[in-house]
Design a protein around this motif. Structure first.
Motif, mmCIF file in Angstrom:
data_model
loop_
_atom_site.group_PDB
_atom_site.id
_atom_site.type_symbol
_atom_site.label_atom_id
_atom_site.label_comp_id
_atom_site.label_asym_id
_atom_site.label_seq_id
_atom_site.Cartn_x
_atom_site.Cartn_y
_atom_site.Cartn_z
ATOM 1 N N GLY A 13 0.793 -1.216 0.000
ATOM 2 C CA GLY A 13 0.000 0.000 0.000
ATOM 3 C C GLY A 13 0.825 1.264 0.000
ATOM 4 N N VAL A 14 2.112 1.142 -0.320
ATOM 5 C CA VAL A 14 3.000 2.313 -0.301
ATOM 6 C C VAL A 14 3.752 2.473 -1.619
ATOM 7 N N GLY A 15 3.257 1.819 -2.673
ATOM 8 C CA GLY A 15 3.916 1.935 -3.975
ATOM 9 C C GLY A 15 5.172 1.107 -4.103
ATOM 10 N N PHE A 16 5.290 0.047 -3.311
ATOM 11 C CA PHE A 16 6.533 -0.719 -3.307
ATOM 12 C C PHE A 16 6.691 -1.569 -4.565
ATOM 13 N N ARG A 17 5.627 -2.232 -4.998
ATOM 14 C CA ARG A 17 5.745 -3.079 -6.188
ATOM 15 C C ARG A 17 6.052 -2.266 -7.448
ATOM 16 N N PRO A 18 5.368 -1.136 -7.676
ATOM 17 C CA PRO A 18 5.760 -0.314 -8.830
ATOM 18 C C PRO A 18 7.213 0.155 -8.753
ATOM 19 N N PHE A 19 7.661 0.498 -7.556
ATOM 20 C CA PHE A 19 9.058 0.898 -7.371
ATOM 21 C C PHE A 19 10.000 -0.243 -7.751
ATOM 22 N N VAL A 20 9.682 -1.460 -7.301
ATOM 23 C CA VAL A 20 10.521 -2.621 -7.613
ATOM 24 C C VAL A 20 10.556 -2.855 -9.121
ATOM 25 N N ARG A 21 9.394 -2.783 -9.753
ATOM 26 C CA ARG A 21 9.346 -3.017 -11.204
ATOM 27 C C ARG A 21 10.169 -1.989 -11.960
ATOM 28 N N LEU A 22 10.031 -0.728 -11.581
ATOM 29 C CA LEU A 22 10.786 0.327 -12.256
ATOM 30 C C LEU A 22 12.279 0.139 -12.061
#
Length: 755
Positions: free
Chosen positions: A16-25
């Protein structure tokens, strides 16, 4: 080219803190393939590519996480290569054991605010704009993993535009669970107290009502506020009368930091607190002529100020154009109302209108309250914006623990692994509504964090509802924890230390092992145990609970003790109560309905009455709070500090009261007397610590208990102790008051379980 594949487990606040999008990027920028997903333990990642790129990925993952993430542990290891193309975010998995952490609700971010005010944006003036970096979290979560179907947003199907944003790796709303817009999200409405729709655009119409002096119920993140124009005396007085709140100050919401500075003095630390993602109410010293109605904070040199933390707050503040009272939506001492049907039933008689919406709140969360002491945040009430962030401790809970807390400022705590999950503030556990909130909260936290308690800790007071709740549980090991030991253990856990320390626990009242009421204690303590090494002189509390509501009774008891019945004439506090004074003195001497106490809080009450600050109170701690506000901290002088030679040693409160009395009879200004009393109590802390350093060889002092919310006393005591060579532990992650008791109980139970 050499290729390696690594599986990575990330634990902490990572959903819920944008972690998965950060990991993908990050993975894509390093030409790595693989996947990331949420599961019940946190985030699971597999990355494959050049070894140097994988190493860079791991280093950056820990060094530069998203702003709202709080990584606690990263573990990784090699797995067989699998090939593939690209890096994917894959569907979440729910596992048998849940160990993930849930983020706290977060104030609207700058990017979302820009959209809110941009006429060209499709979310222009939309009161529910949010993204991966802000918005509701804990208050909408029904279960984990943190995905939309597990939140109260499940009933709002995404429109095509929001669906596109949600699945676009380059968008700020990529996998943002509460994402919505006017076409598919919650809707705002303005109603009368019976639920009938009122005409006009809801925010504009609500603002007009507020300008006209109306009282409104406004639905926030964790419950309802009651709002009025903070500059209108008629409106503020009406709200105070309807809410049955005689003197306790109201919080004031202002549009921004500049607006806060127009009302109060704001230093750099206070500004960071005000504008931080948690957005607590911050206690600030008000300007003498701040344009705030007298009934907002009667006779109070401080204001509780907070900034908007939802888009709706921003819209409403901008539309009204001036500060608003935003106080908890409840009656008297009940918990904040958060369900719509309860709001109309409980708050309908208090308001002219409801500004509400159709996004359900799953968990109630009152506003947090903080102040600054010596450049450091000091929490007074820990709730929205902070809970359920765990207190991480450097020891393992061998078995899961539930700690049931105290009665006032109720919280509970669940201990698992190295995490202590302290609930948000519930209120005083003295009525059915708060008890129901307590039991519902325990059930939800147990389910959310997958904790099945095997050990249950509780206070020793047999009449606390929290104690009765614990004793009614079956199939668990019960651990009774003395109230003041729990205070000191809470301070130890807050600082990640195990002791032993010199613990100074000053508060209102706590049940002692000798059957008396403690509250001015010097303990030699570690997590597992304690010894009472000293305490404030004991006196009767004439009338028991009545002496808490009427501090003049404590003045009568202390004066009778200090002057052995021969109280000097001319004291205003005695004159004000005429014949009742002699009756109360006799009651104390007889010991009937007069429990004995060593409470520092009750000594503060007695001095407040002696000085003429307050003879009766309408809320807990009021006399001591007002004595602190009166204190002139810039003057010298103090009263005699006498310690007896026994074990435990006894601090003479009578000597202090004789000094105060002499000043009062001499006509010394109340501010000077209050300042001298505060310095004296700081010297008491120092004298007791020096005695125990000599006797026990300890040089670390932990300060806890509600009296240490007093920043005049706390600052003076810390300075004296530090100058004398002590290392001083104070609170920062949980309050020093009874809101931190459950944490102390949990770590005591955990320590005893490890023994």
């Amino acid at each position: 080219m050499s290729v390696t594949r690594t599986r990575v487990r990330v634990e902490g606040v990572v959903q819920g803190v944008g972690f998965r999008p950060f990991v993908r990027l990050l993975a894509t920028s390093l030409s790595l393939v693989g996947y990331v997903r949420n599961d019940s333990a946190g985030v699971l990642i597999e990355v494959e590519g050049a070894p140097v790129a994988v190493r860079e990925f791991l280093a950056t993952l820990e060094r530069e996480p998203p702003p709202l993430a709080a990584i606690e542990r990263v573990t990784s290891g090699p797995v067989p290569t699998a090939g593939g193309v690209g890096f994917d975010i894959v569907a979440s998995e729910a596992g048998a054991a849940r160990s993930t952490l849930v983020a706290a609700d977060t104030a609207t971010c700058a990017d979302c605010l820009r959209e809110l005010w941009d006429p060209a944006d499709r979310r222009f003036r939309y009161p529910f704009v949010n993204c991966t970096h802000c918005g509701p979290r804990f208050t909408i979560v029904r279960d984990v993993p943190y995905d939309r179907p597990m939140t109260t947003m499940a009933g709002f199907a995404l429109c095509a535009d929001c669906e596109g944003e949600y699945h676009d790796p380059g968008d700020r709303r990529f996998h943002a669970q509460p994402v919505c817009c006017p076409a598919c999200g919650p809707a705002l409405r303005l109603t009368d107290p019976a639920g009938g729709l009122l005409a006009g655009e809801p925010v504009a119409a609500a603002a007009e009502l507020l300008r006209q002096g109306a009282v409104l119920a406004v639905k926030g993140l964790g419950g309802f506020h009651l709002a009025v124009d903070a500059g209108s005396e008629d409106a503020a007085a009406a709200l105070r009368a309807r809410k049955h709140r005689e003197d306790k100050p109201f919080a004031v919401m202002v549009a921004d930091v500049d607006a806060a500075r127009a009302l109060c003095v704001v230093d750099d630390v206070e500004e960071r607190l005000l504008a931080g993602t948690g957005r607590p109410i911050v206690l600030l010293r008000r300007h003498p002529h701040a344009p705030v109605a007298p009934s907002v904070a009667p006779g109070n040199p401080f204001l509780g100020v907070l900034l908007p933390y939802t888009p709706l707050h921003h819209l409403l503040l901008a539309e009204v154009g001036r500060p608003l009272v935003m106080t908890s939506g409840n009656v008297s001492d009940e918990p904040i109302v958060y369900r719509d049907e309860a709001a109309y039933a409980r708050l309908g008689p208090l308001v002219e209108a409801f500004l509400t919406h159709d996004r359900p709140i799953h968990v109630r969360a009152d506003d947090s309250v903080a102040r600054v002491s010596a450049g450091r945040e000091l929490l007074i009430r820990r709730s929205r914006g902070y809970a359920p962030r765990p207190v991480t401790v450097p020891w393992e809970f061998r078995r899961p623990v539930l700690a049931c807390g105290a009665e006032l400022k109720s919280t509970f705590c669940l201990g698992r692994g190295r995490h202590a999950f302290v609930s948000g503030h519930l209120g005083d556990l003295e009525n059915y509504e708060t008890l129901r909130s307590f039991t519902e909260g325990v059930s939800h936290h147990r389910r959310l964090f997958d904790v099945r308690p095997e050990v249950v800790a509780h206070d020793l007071h047999p009449e606390y509802l929290s104690t009765k709740y614990a004793l009614d549980l079956g199939g668990v090991d019960l651990v009774g924890v003395q109230h003041h030991h729990a205070h000191i253990a809470s301070c130890l856990a807050d600082n990640g230390e195990a002791g032993p320390v010199i613990g100074v626990a000053f508060d209102g009242l706590g049940y002692g092992t000798d059957g008396t009421l403690w509250g001015g204690e010097f303990l030699v303590a570690d997590l597992a145990g304690y010894r009472r090494a000293g305490h404030l002189e004991q006196v009767p509390m004439p009338g028991g609970a009545a002496a808490v509501r009427e501090p003049w009774r404590m003045a009568a008891a202390w004066l009778d003790r200090a002057f052995e019945g021969d109280v000097p004439e001319g004291l205003g506090v005695a004159r004000r109560h005429g014949d009742r004074w002699a009756d109360v003195v006799r009651l104390g001497r007889a010991g009937l309905s007069a429990p004995v106490t060593s409470s520092a809080g009750r000594l503060f009450d007695a001095v407040a009455a002696l000085v003429g600050v307050r003879d009766t109170v309408s809320y807990e701690g009021q006399a001591a709070i007002e004595l602190e506000r009166l204190a002139d901290a810039g003057r010298d002088g103090s009263y005699e500090v006498l310690l007896g030679g026994g074990d435990p040693f006894v601090v003479s409160g009578a000597a202090i009261v004789r000094g105060v009395t002499a000043d009062v009879l001499a006509g010394t200004a109340g501010a000077v007397v209050a300042g001298r009393f505060h310095r004296t109590m700081a010297r008491v802390v120092l004298a007791g610590a020096v005695r125990l350093r000599t006797r026990e060889g300890l040089s670390v002092v932990a300060l806890s208990g509600g009296v240490f919310q007093n920043v005049v006393l706390l600052g003076e005591a810390v300075a004296l102790l530090t100058d004398a060579g002590f290392r001083v532990l104070t609170h920062s992650r949980v309050p020093p008051n009874d809101g931190g008791i459950s944490l102390g109980q949990a770590v005591v139970a955990g320590a005893r379980d490890r023994a």
